[in-house]
Design an enzyme around this catalytic site. Structure first.
Site, PDB file in Angstrom:
ATOM      1  N   PRO A 167      -4.180  -2.562   5.723  1.00 49.77           N
ATOM      2  CG  PRO A 167      -3.068  -1.010   4.408  1.00 49.77           C
ATOM      3  CD  PRO A 167      -3.042  -2.437   4.807  1.00 49.77           C
ATOM      4  CD  GLU A 208       4.044   0.777  -1.259  1.00 50.99           C
ATOM      5  OE1 GLU A 208       4.624   1.498  -0.422  1.00 50.99           O
ATOM      6  OE2 GLU A 208       2.919   1.043  -1.706  1.00 50.99           O
ATOM      7  NE  ARG A 248      -7.894   0.068  28.547  1.00 53.58           N
ATOM      8  CZ  ARG A 248      -7.660   0.915  29.554  1.00 53.58           C
ATOM      9  NH1 ARG A 248      -6.432   1.230  29.888  1.00 53.58           N
ATOM     10  NH2 ARG A 248      -8.658   1.436  30.225  1.00 53.58           N
ATOM     11  CG  ASP A 291     -12.032   1.222  29.104  1.00 53.47           C
ATOM     12  OD1 ASP A 291     -11.894   1.890  30.137  1.00 53.47           O
ATOM     13  OD2 ASP A 291     -11.127   0.564  28.589  1.00 53.47           O
TER      14      ASP A 291
HETATM   15  N1  LIG Z   1      -5.105   0.180   9.656  1.00 50.48           N
HETATM   16  C1  LIG Z   1      -3.902   0.083   8.959  1.00 50.48           C
HETATM   17  C2  LIG Z   1      -3.047  -1.016   8.866  1.00 50.48           C
HETATM   18  C3  LIG Z   1      -2.009  -0.613   8.066  1.00 50.48           C
HETATM   19  C4  LIG Z   1      -0.878  -1.428   7.612  1.00 50.48           C
HETATM   20  C5  LIG Z   1      -0.737  -2.742   8.074  1.00 50.48           C
HETATM   21  C6  LIG Z   1       0.277  -3.538   7.575  1.00 50.48           C
HETATM   22  C7  LIG Z   1       1.145  -3.034   6.632  1.00 50.48           C
HETATM   23  C8  LIG Z   1       2.207  -3.580   5.897  1.00 50.48           C
HETATM   24  C9  LIG Z   1       2.711  -2.584   5.092  1.00 50.48           C
HETATM   25  N2  LIG Z   1       1.988  -1.462   5.289  1.00 50.48           N
HETATM   26  C10 LIG Z   1       2.229  -0.200   4.616  1.00 50.48           C
HETATM   27  C11 LIG Z   1       1.482  -0.086   3.350  1.00 50.48           C
HETATM   28  C12 LIG Z   1       0.569  -1.033   2.950  1.00 50.48           C
HETATM   29  C13 LIG Z   1      -0.107  -0.871   1.718  1.00 50.48           C
HETATM   30  C14 LIG Z   1       0.193   0.220   0.930  1.00 50.48           C
HETATM   31  C15 LIG Z   1      -0.434   0.374  -0.421  1.00 50.48           C
HETATM   32  N3  LIG Z   1      -1.874   0.621  -0.438  1.00 50.48           N
HETATM   33  C16 LIG Z   1      -2.175   1.314  -1.721  1.00 50.48           C
HETATM   34  C17 LIG Z   1      -3.659   1.607  -1.859  1.00 50.48           C
HETATM   35  C18 LIG Z   1      -4.206   2.356  -0.658  1.00 50.48           C
HETATM   36  C19 LIG Z   1      -3.857   1.642   0.613  1.00 50.48           C
HETATM   37  C20 LIG Z   1      -2.347   1.387   0.711  1.00 50.48           C
HETATM   38  C21 LIG Z   1       1.093   1.168   1.359  1.00 50.48           C
HETATM   39  C22 LIG Z   1       1.750   1.020   2.572  1.00 50.48           C
HETATM   40  C23 LIG Z   1       1.019  -1.699   6.217  1.00 50.48           C
HETATM   41  C24 LIG Z   1       0.008  -0.891   6.694  1.00 50.48           C
HETATM   42  N4  LIG Z   1      -2.211   0.656   7.695  1.00 50.48           N
HETATM   43  N5  LIG Z   1      -3.355   1.067   8.255  1.00 50.48           N
END
Ligand SMILES: Nc1cc(-c2ccc3ccn(Cc4ccc(CN5CCCCC5)cc4)c3c2)n[nH]1
Length: 238
Positions: A88, A116, A153, A168
């Site tokens: 994220p 997490e 793609r 696209d």
């Molecule tokens: N674009 C995007 C890619 C991902 C992604 C990619 C890879 C993983 C591996 C695990 N997770 C789930 C996860 C990650 C972190 C948290 C904690 N964190 C706390 C503060 C605010 C943000 C989140 C919760 C859950 C992933 C999520 N999500 N969105």
């Protein structure tokens, strides 16, 4: 192009890539996707991949060892590859970055965490950390599939002769125009007359106006570097 995906849920990747454009590209040999289960790179009988976070906090964190062992296993063939960690917190993935990946990488490793997140030390072994959007998914697999799908793609020949990713809309810098097909009249909802006119010049102008109208409404941030002609059309809409 070759994609290698590290995940604890290989089925998610394996199921999706069989279908549609991706499935055809795989059958044509334009792209290869190999999926590795991180649990196969653990050293304990329970195939443990996660543990409690140092410093406390909710949830579990994925341990570095399975990622390290998997990455070293892939690197043993000494072939160049771009290692991308999905997260994220990463660099925002866009059509432009998809184009860059397609042009610059013969092989990509997509590293998918769960829980997490993963031990920060894994980042010492990756080239890019990428987010597909400002929302939190449950793991990296969906993000990996978004990258694979959008990059494939763009590979010449992947979409077949009749289609081209160059068309696209995001490649042109704004949203798409509306699309219609049969029937002409569905419960009184009619196809715009211009599309039935056969006048290709008028149709092209109508589509451009609609695309700019959609972009102005939903994604004004995309409206930059417009041509003088597009700017003229946009001013008419305002
Ligand atoms: N674009 C995007 C890619 C991902 C992604 C990619 C890879 C993983 C591996 C695990 N997770 C789930 C996860 C990650 C972190 C948290 C904690 N964190 C706390 C503060 C605010 C943000 C989140 C919760 C859950 C992933 C999520 N999500 N969105």
């Amino acid at each position: 192009m070759k994609f290698e995906v590290l995940t604890i849920f290989p089925e998610i990747i394996e199921c999706y890539i069989k279908h549609g454009v991706l499935g055809k590209a795989l059958n044509k040999g334009i792209v290869e996707v190999k999926v590795y289960n991180l649990r196969d790179f653990t050293s304990d009988k329970h195939k443990k991949v996660d543990d409690y976070p140092y410093g406390g906090g909710a949830g579990m964190v994925m341990q570095i060892e399975p990622f390290y062992n998997a990455i070293m296993h892939l690197k043993a063939d000494e072939k160049p590859r771009k290692l991308v960690l999905l997260s994220p917190q990463g660099r925002k993935f866009t059509q432009k970055l998809a184009q860059k990946f397609m042009e610059e990488s013969k092989a990509m490793v997509l590293i998918c965490g769960r829980y997490e997140g993963i031990d920060e030390r894994v980042k010492a072994f990756v080239d890019e950390e990428v987010s597909i959007g400002d929302y939190v998914l449950s793991g990296g697999e969906l993000a990996a599939l978004v990258i694979i799908d959008s990059v494939v793609r763009l590979i010449p020949g992947a979409l077949g002769d009749e289609l081209s990713a160059v068309e696209d809309s995001f490649m042109k810098g704004f949203l798409d125009y509306p699309h219609y097909t049969r029937p002409e009249d569905f419960k009184g909802m009619k196809v715009p007359e211009v599309l039935l006119s056969g006048d290709h010049k008028k149709i092209a102008l109508w589509r451009k106006r609609q695309a700019l109208k959609n972009t102005l409404k939903n994604r004004p941030d995309l409206l930059k570097n417009l041509s003088p002609e597009d700017m003229r059309i946009l001013k008419e809409l305002c």
